[in-house]
Write an enzyme that holds these catalytic residues in place. Structure first.
Site, short mmCIF file in Angstrom:
data_model
loop_
_atom_site.label_atom_id
_atom_site.label_comp_id
_atom_site.label_asym_id
_atom_site.label_seq_id
_atom_site.Cartn_x
_atom_site.Cartn_y
_atom_site.Cartn_z
CE1 TYR A 285 4.85 -17.93 11.35
CE2 TYR A 285 3.54 -18.28 9.37
CZ TYR A 285 4.34 -18.78 10.38
OH TYR A 285 4.62 -20.14 10.41
CE LYS B 86 12.10 -5.18 17.64
NZ LYS B 86 12.08 -4.68 19.03
CG PHE C 233 5.69 -15.91 22.65
CD1 PHE C 233 4.95 -15.15 23.54
CD2 PHE C 233 5.31 -15.92 21.32
CE1 PHE C 233 3.84 -14.41 23.11
CE2 PHE C 233 4.21 -15.20 20.88
CZ PHE C 233 3.48 -14.44 21.77
#
Ligand code: NAD
Ligand code: UDP
Length: 311
Positions: free
Chosen positions: A144, A90, A35
Site C-alpha cells: 500500500y 497493481k 472489492f
C-alpha cells in the site's frame, strides 16, 4: 456542468464524493470493481439521470470523455490491502498509469487520493508535505505505502513530461458513515464492538496516535483541491490535526455508546506507525481557508448512529 469520473466511487469516501458532485450539478461516472465497495453505498443514486455506474477494474484501461477524474480506487484498510498485496500494488501503479493515460488523452484534471502512509512510521511530527517519510519497502504494509508513493511519482512525471493537470492529496485517517462493517479499521471496529457488547480490541498498548478526520471535511477539501489553479499540483495533507491515542479513542467510543464492552489488548501488527498528525498549513493556505470543522465526538456520534441502523 462537468463530466466527472470517480474511481472507487462505490467505496466509503467515493460514495460521499458522488453525492457531493451530483448535488453540485455535475454528471458523475462511478467506476468500481466492488472489492471493498458496495452498490448499497450508491443505490440511492441509481435513478439519477446524471449518475452512471460502471463495474470495471482500473488495472484495465478505461475509455470515457471526461473533464475531471478523482482516482480513489484502492483498498484502504490494512486488512483489505494486505489480503491480496500484489493486486493492491497493481491497482495503485497500473491503475494510476491507466487513469493518467485517460487524463492525458482527454485533457482532464486528475486528483490522486494519496495517503499519510507515504510518511510510513514518521520520525518528524507533525508531518509536513516536505517530509520524505520513513517507509519500510519490504514489509506487510509496503504494497500500500510504496504503491501510493509510486503513484505520486507517476502523477508528477506525467505532469512534468506530458503536461497532465494533476492534484495530489495525502489523506489522513478518515472515518464516517458508509464504512464497511468488516472494514477492519480502528473507528469502525471499535464502534461495532461497542454496539455488540464485544471486547474492544486495542493492538499494542494503545499509546500509538492517529488524527481522525470526518468524511465531510475531506470531501470539501477534495472539491476545493480540484478547483485550485492549474499550476498547483500539491501534494497537500488533508486531515484533522487533533491527535488522540488509540486508547483515548476506545474510551470515547465506549462512553458515547454507553457500552459494557471491556478493553482488551492484542499484539501490535508489524510496522504499525507510532504517531501520526498532519501539518495542514498548506491546505489552509491553498484551499481557501479550508479547515476541518467536525470535532471527533460529533463525527463519532453520526457514525455510531449509522452503524446502529445498519447492524
Ligand atoms: P474503500 O475501500 O471504502 O474504497 C475503495 C474503493 O475502491 C472500493 O469501492 C473498492 O471496491 C474500489 N476498488 C479497489 N480496487 C479497485 C480496482 N482495482 N478497480 C476499481 N475499483 C477498485 O476505502 P476508502 O476509505 O473510501 O478510500 C478511498 C481512497 O482514499 C483510497 O484510494 C485510499 O487509499 C484513500 N485513503 C483513504 C484514507 C482513509 O482513512 N479512509 C486515508 C488515506 C487514503
Ligand atoms: N487498531 C486497534 N484495534 C483495531 C484496529 C486498529 O488498536 O481493532 C490500531 C492499529 O494498530 C493502528 C490504529 O489503530 O495503530 C489505526 O489503525 P487503522 O487500521 O484504522 O489505520 P492505520 O494503521 O492505517 O492508520
Amino acid at each position: 456542468m462537468k463530466r466527472i469520473l470517480i474511481t472507487g466511487g462505490a467505496g466509503f469516501i467515493g460514495s460521499h464524493l458522488c453525492d457531493r458532485l451530483l448535488n453540485d450539478g455535475h454528471d458523475v461516472i462511478c467506476v468500481d470493481n466492488y472489492f471493498t465497495g458496495t452498490r448499497k453505498n450508491i443505490i440511492h443514486l441509481l435513478s439519477n439521470p446524471h449518475f452512471e455506474l460502471v463495474r470495471h477494474d482500473i488495472i484495465n484501461p478505461f475509455m470515457a470523455e471526461v473533464d475531471e477524474i478523482y482516482n480513489l480506487a484502492c483498498p484502504a484498510s490494512p486488512v483489505h490491502y494486505q489480503y491480496n498485496a500484489i493486486k493492491t500494488i497493481k491497482t495503485s501503479v497500473i491503475g494510476a498509469i491507466n487513469m493518467l493515460g485517460l487524463a492525458k488523452r482527454t485533457g482532464a484534471t486528475i486528483l490522486q487520493a494519496s495517503t499519510s502512509e507515504v510518511y510510513g512510521d514518521p520520525l518528524v511530527h507533525p508531518q509536513p508535505e516536505a517530509y520524505w517519510g520513513n517507509v519500510n519497502p519490504v514489509g506487510i504494509r509496503s504494497c500500500y505505502d510504496e504503491g501510493k508513493r509510486c503513484a505520486e511519482t507517476l502523477f508528477m512525471d506525467y505532469h512534468r513530461k506530458n503536461n497532465v493537470l494533476v492534484k495530489i492529496i495525502r489523506i489522513f485517517n478518515t472515518y464516517g458513515t458508509r464504512m464497511h462493517p468488516q472494514d477492519g479499521r480502528v473507528v469502525s471496529n471499535f464502534i461495532i464492538q461497542a454496539l455488540q457488547g464485544k471486547d474492544i480490541t486495542i493492538y499494542g498498548d494503545g499509546l500509538q496516535t492517529r488524527s481522525f478526520q470526518y468524511v465531510d471535511d475531506l470531501v470539501e477539501a477534495m472539491v476545493r483541491m480540484m478547483a485550485t489553479p492549474k499550476a498547483f499540483t500539491g501534494p497537500v495533507n488533508i486531515g484533522n490535526p487533533n491527535e488522540f491515542t488509540i486508547l483515548e479513542l476506545a474510551q470515547t467510543v465506549v462512553a458515547l455508546t454507553h457500552s459494557k464492552s471491556k478493553i482488551i489488548h492484542l499484539p501490535l501488527p508489524a510496522d504499525d506507525p507510532k504517531q501520526r498528525k498532519p501539518d495542514i498549513h498548506l491546505a489552509k493556505e491553498k484551499l481557501g481557508g479550508w479547515t476541518p470543522a467536525t470535532h471527533l465526538e460529533e463525527g463519532l456520534r453520526k457514525t455510531i448512529a449509522y452503524f446502529k441502523n445498519t447492524l
